[in-house]
Write a protein that holds these residues in place. Structure first.
Motif, PDB file in Angstrom:
ATOM      1  N   MET A   1       0.830  -1.206   0.000  1.00 33.64           N
ATOM      2  CA  MET A   1       0.000   0.000   0.000  1.00 33.64           C
ATOM      3  C   MET A   1       0.867   1.259   0.000  1.00 33.64           C
ATOM      4  SD  MET A   1      -2.983   1.228  -0.189  1.00 33.64           S
ATOM      5  CE  MET A   1      -3.989  -0.233   0.135  1.00 33.64           C
ATOM      6  N   GLY A   2       2.020   1.185   0.734  1.00 34.18           N
ATOM      7  CA  GLY A   2       2.911   2.329   0.768  1.00 34.18           C
ATOM      8  C   GLY A   2       3.477   2.650  -0.589  1.00 34.18           C
ATOM      9  N   CYS A   3       3.862   1.624  -1.338  1.00 31.99           N
ATOM     10  CA  CYS A   3       4.400   1.829  -2.685  1.00 31.99           C
ATOM     11  C   CYS A   3       3.332   2.414  -3.604  1.00 31.99           C
ATOM     12  CB  CYS A   3       4.913   0.504  -3.234  1.00 31.99           C
ATOM     13  SG  CYS A   3       5.651   0.639  -4.884  1.00 31.99           S
ATOM     14  N   PHE A   4       2.115   1.923  -3.487  1.00 30.22           N
ATOM     15  CA  PHE A   4       1.018   2.428  -4.310  1.00 30.22           C
ATOM     16  C   PHE A   4       0.762   3.903  -4.018  1.00 30.22           C
ATOM     17  CE2 PHE A   4      -3.573   3.312  -4.677  1.00 30.22           C
ATOM     18  CZ  PHE A   4      -3.728   3.138  -6.045  1.00 30.22           C
ATOM     19  N   SER A   5       0.755   4.267  -2.743  1.00 29.74           N
ATOM     20  CA  SER A   5       0.532   5.666  -2.364  1.00 29.74           C
ATOM     21  C   SER A   5       1.649   6.560  -2.894  1.00 29.74           C
ATOM     22  CB  SER A   5       0.441   5.791  -0.842  1.00 29.74           C
ATOM     23  OG  SER A   5      -0.634   5.035  -0.341  1.00 29.74           O
ATOM     24  N   PHE A   6       2.895   6.057  -2.846  1.00 33.45           N
ATOM     25  CA  PHE A   6       4.026   6.830  -3.352  1.00 33.45           C
ATOM     26  C   PHE A   6       3.895   7.069  -4.855  1.00 33.45           C
ATOM     27  CE2 PHE A   6       8.252   6.771  -5.361  1.00 33.45           C
ATOM     28  CZ  PHE A   6       8.782   7.931  -4.817  1.00 33.45           C
ATOM     29  N   LEU A   7       3.575   6.006  -5.598  1.00 33.99           N
ATOM     30  CA  LEU A   7       3.413   6.140  -7.053  1.00 33.99           C
ATOM     31  C   LEU A   7       2.255   7.072  -7.393  1.00 33.99           C
ATOM     32  CD1 LEU A   7       3.972   2.464  -8.275  1.00 33.99           C
ATOM     33  CD2 LEU A   7       5.551   4.384  -8.450  1.00 33.99           C
ATOM     34  N   LYS A   8       1.205   6.975  -6.629  1.00 37.80           N
ATOM     35  CA  LYS A   8       0.042   7.836  -6.841  1.00 37.80           C
ATOM     36  C   LYS A   8       0.404   9.303  -6.615  1.00 37.80           C
ATOM     37  CE  LYS A   8      -4.721   8.271  -5.144  1.00 37.80           C
ATOM     38  NZ  LYS A   8      -5.740   7.699  -4.237  1.00 37.80           N
ATOM     39  N   THR A   9       1.168   9.549  -5.534  1.00 36.52           N
ATOM     40  CA  THR A   9       1.593  10.921  -5.236  1.00 36.52           C
ATOM     41  C   THR A   9       2.522  11.459  -6.315  1.00 36.52           C
ATOM     42  OG1 THR A   9       1.418  10.490  -2.856  1.00 36.52           O
ATOM     43  CG2 THR A   9       2.723  12.400  -3.538  1.00 36.52           C
ATOM     44  N   MET A  10       3.484  10.639  -6.745  1.00 31.05           N
ATOM     45  CA  MET A  10       4.423  11.070  -7.781  1.00 31.05           C
ATOM     46  C   MET A  10       3.693  11.348  -9.088  1.00 31.05           C
ATOM     47  SD  MET A  10       7.319  11.406  -6.433  1.00 31.05           S
ATOM     48  CE  MET A  10       8.227  11.680  -7.956  1.00 31.05           C
ATOM     49  N   MET A  11       2.726  10.515  -9.414  1.00 32.96           N
ATOM     50  CA  MET A  11       1.925  10.718 -10.620  1.00 32.96           C
ATOM     51  C   MET A  11       1.177  12.042 -10.548  1.00 32.96           C
ATOM     52  SD  MET A  11       1.124   8.918 -13.437  1.00 32.96           S
ATOM     53  CE  MET A  11      -0.169   8.759 -14.677  1.00 32.96           C
ATOM     54  N   PHE A  12       0.631  12.342  -9.369  1.00 34.22           N
ATOM     55  CA  PHE A  12      -0.105  13.592  -9.202  1.00 34.22           C
ATOM     56  C   PHE A  12       0.824  14.800  -9.311  1.00 34.22           C
ATOM     57  CE2 PHE A  12      -1.588  17.034  -6.464  1.00 34.22           C
ATOM     58  CZ  PHE A  12      -2.836  17.281  -7.006  1.00 34.22           C
ATOM     59  N   VAL A  13       1.984  14.741  -8.630  1.00 35.71           N
ATOM     60  CA  VAL A  13       2.919  15.873  -8.632  1.00 35.71           C
ATOM     61  C   VAL A  13       3.470  16.111 -10.028  1.00 35.71           C
ATOM     62  CG1 VAL A  13       5.152  16.685  -7.784  1.00 35.71           C
ATOM     63  CG2 VAL A  13       3.554  15.589  -6.209  1.00 35.71           C
ATOM     64  N   PHE A  14       3.915  15.039 -10.683  1.00 36.37           N
ATOM     65  CA  PHE A  14       4.499  15.162 -12.017  1.00 36.37           C
ATOM     66  C   PHE A  14       3.507  15.763 -13.005  1.00 36.37           C
ATOM     67  CE2 PHE A  14       5.378  13.214 -16.210  1.00 36.37           C
ATOM     68  CZ  PHE A  14       6.623  13.767 -16.442  1.00 36.37           C
ATOM     69  N   ASN A  15       2.288  15.223 -13.015  1.00 41.65           N
ATOM     70  CA  ASN A  15       1.286  15.711 -13.958  1.00 41.65           C
ATOM     71  C   ASN A  15       0.699  17.053 -13.531  1.00 41.65           C
ATOM     72  OD1 ASN A  15       0.680  13.562 -16.181  1.00 41.65           O
ATOM     73  ND2 ASN A  15       0.976  12.405 -14.308  1.00 41.65           N
ATOM     74  N   GLY A  16       0.762  17.333 -12.225  1.00 39.78           N
ATOM     75  CA  GLY A  16       0.362  18.662 -11.779  1.00 39.78           C
ATOM     76  C   GLY A  16       1.277  19.737 -12.332  1.00 39.78           C
ATOM     77  N   ILE A  17       2.575  19.448 -12.369  1.00 39.44           N
ATOM     78  CA  ILE A  17       3.542  20.387 -12.958  1.00 39.44           C
ATOM     79  C   ILE A  17       3.263  20.561 -14.447  1.00 39.44           C
ATOM     80  CG2 ILE A  17       5.980  20.741 -13.492  1.00 39.44           C
ATOM     81  CD1 ILE A  17       6.626  19.267 -10.872  1.00 39.44           C
ATOM     82  N   ILE A  18       2.986  19.441 -15.132  1.00 39.35           N
ATOM     83  CA  ILE A  18       2.661  19.510 -16.563  1.00 39.35           C
ATOM     84  C   ILE A  18       1.407  20.358 -16.779  1.00 39.35           C
ATOM     85  CG2 ILE A  18       1.874  18.162 -18.556  1.00 39.35           C
ATOM     86  CD1 ILE A  18       3.673  15.914 -17.642  1.00 39.35           C
ATOM     87  N   PHE A  19       0.394  20.144 -15.931  1.00 38.52           N
ATOM     88  CA  PHE A  19      -0.865  20.888 -16.053  1.00 38.52           C
ATOM     89  C   PHE A  19      -0.630  22.389 -15.870  1.00 38.52           C
ATOM     90  CE2 PHE A  19      -4.725  22.763 -14.315  1.00 38.52           C
ATOM     91  CZ  PHE A  19      -5.693  22.309 -15.201  1.00 38.52           C
ATOM     92  N   LEU A  20       0.110  22.763 -14.824  1.00 43.00           N
ATOM     93  CA  LEU A  20       0.375  24.186 -14.571  1.00 43.00           C
ATOM     94  C   LEU A  20       1.200  24.799 -15.693  1.00 43.00           C
ATOM     95  CD1 LEU A  20       1.132  24.094 -10.731  1.00 43.00           C
ATOM     96  CD2 LEU A  20      -0.951  24.885 -11.871  1.00 43.00           C
ATOM     97  N   GLY A  21       2.181  24.030 -16.207  1.00 40.69           N
ATOM     98  CA  GLY A  21       2.952  24.513 -17.344  1.00 40.69           C
ATOM     99  C   GLY A  21       2.073  24.736 -18.555  1.00 40.69           C
ATOM    100  N   GLY A  22       1.132  23.808 -18.788  1.00 36.78           N
ATOM    101  CA  GLY A  22       0.204  23.968 -19.901  1.00 36.78           C
ATOM    102  C   GLY A  22      -0.670  25.197 -19.752  1.00 36.78           C
ATOM    103  N   VAL A  23      -1.141  25.458 -18.527  1.00 42.53           N
ATOM    104  CA  VAL A  23      -1.948  26.650 -18.272  1.00 42.53           C
ATOM    105  C   VAL A  23      -1.151  27.917 -18.583  1.00 42.53           C
ATOM    106  CG1 VAL A  23      -3.089  28.012 -16.480  1.00 42.53           C
ATOM    107  CG2 VAL A  23      -3.441  25.541 -16.578  1.00 42.53           C
ATOM    108  N   ALA A  24       0.123  27.923 -18.159  1.00 45.80           N
ATOM    109  CA  ALA A  24       0.975  29.089 -18.400  1.00 45.80           C
ATOM    110  C   ALA A  24       1.195  29.304 -19.898  1.00 45.80           C
ATOM    111  CB  ALA A  24       2.312  28.909 -17.689  1.00 45.80           C
ATOM    112  N   VAL A  25       1.513  28.223 -20.627  1.00 49.18           N
ATOM    113  CA  VAL A  25       1.753  28.335 -22.075  1.00 49.18           C
ATOM    114  C   VAL A  25       0.480  28.758 -22.797  1.00 49.18           C
ATOM    115  CG1 VAL A  25       2.382  27.057 -24.160  1.00 49.18           C
ATOM    116  CG2 VAL A  25       3.636  26.665 -22.041  1.00 49.18           C
ATOM    117  N   LEU A  26      -0.651  28.161 -22.408  1.00 53.44           N
ATOM    118  CA  LEU A  26      -1.928  28.533 -23.020  1.00 53.44           C
ATOM    119  C   LEU A  26      -2.260  29.996 -22.744  1.00 53.44           C
ATOM    120  CD1 LEU A  26      -4.555  27.678 -24.484  1.00 53.44           C
ATOM    121  CD2 LEU A  26      -5.480  27.063 -22.258  1.00 53.44           C
ATOM    122  N   GLY A  27      -2.022  30.430 -21.513  1.00 55.90           N
ATOM    123  CA  GLY A  27      -2.281  31.823 -21.165  1.00 55.90           C
ATOM    124  C   GLY A  27      -1.444  32.788 -21.987  1.00 55.90           C
ATOM    125  N   ILE A  28      -0.168  32.443 -22.191  1.00 60.20           N
ATOM    126  CA  ILE A  28       0.705  33.292 -23.010  1.00 60.20           C
ATOM    127  C   ILE A  28       0.197  33.342 -24.445  1.00 60.20           C
ATOM    128  CG2 ILE A  28       3.018  33.460 -24.020  1.00 60.20           C
ATOM    129  CD1 ILE A  28       4.118  32.362 -21.387  1.00 60.20           C
TER     130      ILE A  28
END
Length: 240
Positions: A1-28
């Motif tokens: 369960m710990g490994c699953f939670s870690f992968l889930k968190t990393m997936m969220f953080v990594f794609n959260g950065i991608i999402f925010l970057g996309g918002v910034a590029v789209l806004g520009i």
């Protein structure tokens, strides 16, 4: 369960950065298209060297929208534990990865195909330089930025502009071909100035390892994203 939670968190953080970057590029991109004047004023005072590449608003919008989509699928797929979103995220990354590998194989294994593609690209580029340079603002600024950064002139050489629409109208070559000396006449062009194709090949030969390293890094990130999304997909399926 710990490994699953870690992968889930990393997936969220990594794609959260991608999402925010996309918002910034789209806004520009939207800012450039809607209120280009104020954007040019700010960019001109902050980074004058980038003034020539601001006419790519639609490209920014497209790239930003794609990044937002990928970030949304990854984040929501991980948080909501949606197998559908995770699988869609996996499929899109897989398609991009296969396209990159296929392109690399074609370039490396089929040099004749590469030559045919370069020849076709050259014909198109010369045609646009001959008839559209100086007529289309976006094409002109992109070519000016390319020629300035690579210190080149034309696709094959400065002769690509000979008898072009731009030359016939102004009776000179683009000033960027003469280090921004105007009027730019043939005798003022440095004989060492290459065409942009040769300049790009020279740049690639000098920086091939860096380009290759960046490409490998991107492929590694794509593989990691696919593995994590697939592991989460399988784990959610087993837990159901």
């Amino acid at each position: 369960m710990g490994c699953f939670s870690f992968l889930k968190t990393m997936m969220f953080v990594f794609n959260g950065i991608i999402f925010l970057g996309g918002v910034a590029v789209l806004g520009i991109g939207v800012w450039v298209k809607v209120d280009g004047g104020s954007f040019l004023q700010i960019l001109g005072s902050a980074a004058p060297q980038l003034m020539q590449v601001v006419n790519v608003g639609y490209l920014c919008i497209a790239v930003g929208g794609f990044l937002i989509l990928m970030g949304f699928l990854g984040c929501c797929g991980a948080v909501k534990e949606s197998r559908c979103m995770l699988m869609l995220f996996f499929i899109i990354i897989l398609i991009i990865f296969i396209a990159e590998v296929a392109g690399a194989v074609v370039v490396l294994a089929f040099s004749s195909v590469s030559r045919i593609f370069i020849e076709y690209l050259g014909n198109v580029a010369v045609k646009y330089l001959h008839y559209q340079y100086g007529e289309s603002d976006e094409l002109t600024t992109i070519w000016n930025a390319t020629m300035k950064e690579l210190k080149c002139c034309g696709f094959y050489s400065y002769e690509d502009f000979t008898n072009s629409t731009y030359y016939q109208r102004n009776q000179q070559y683009p000033p960027v071909c003469c280090a921004n000396i105007s009027p730019c006449q043939k005798y003022k062009i440095d004989p060492d100035v290459k065409g942009c194709l040769a300049a790009f090949e020279h740049f690639f030969s000098r920086n091939g390892k860096i380009v290759g390293g960046v490409a490998l890094g991107i492929c590694a990130l794509e593989l990691a994203a696919m593995i994590v999304s697939l592991v989460l997909f399988c784990h959610i399926g087993n837990s159901a």
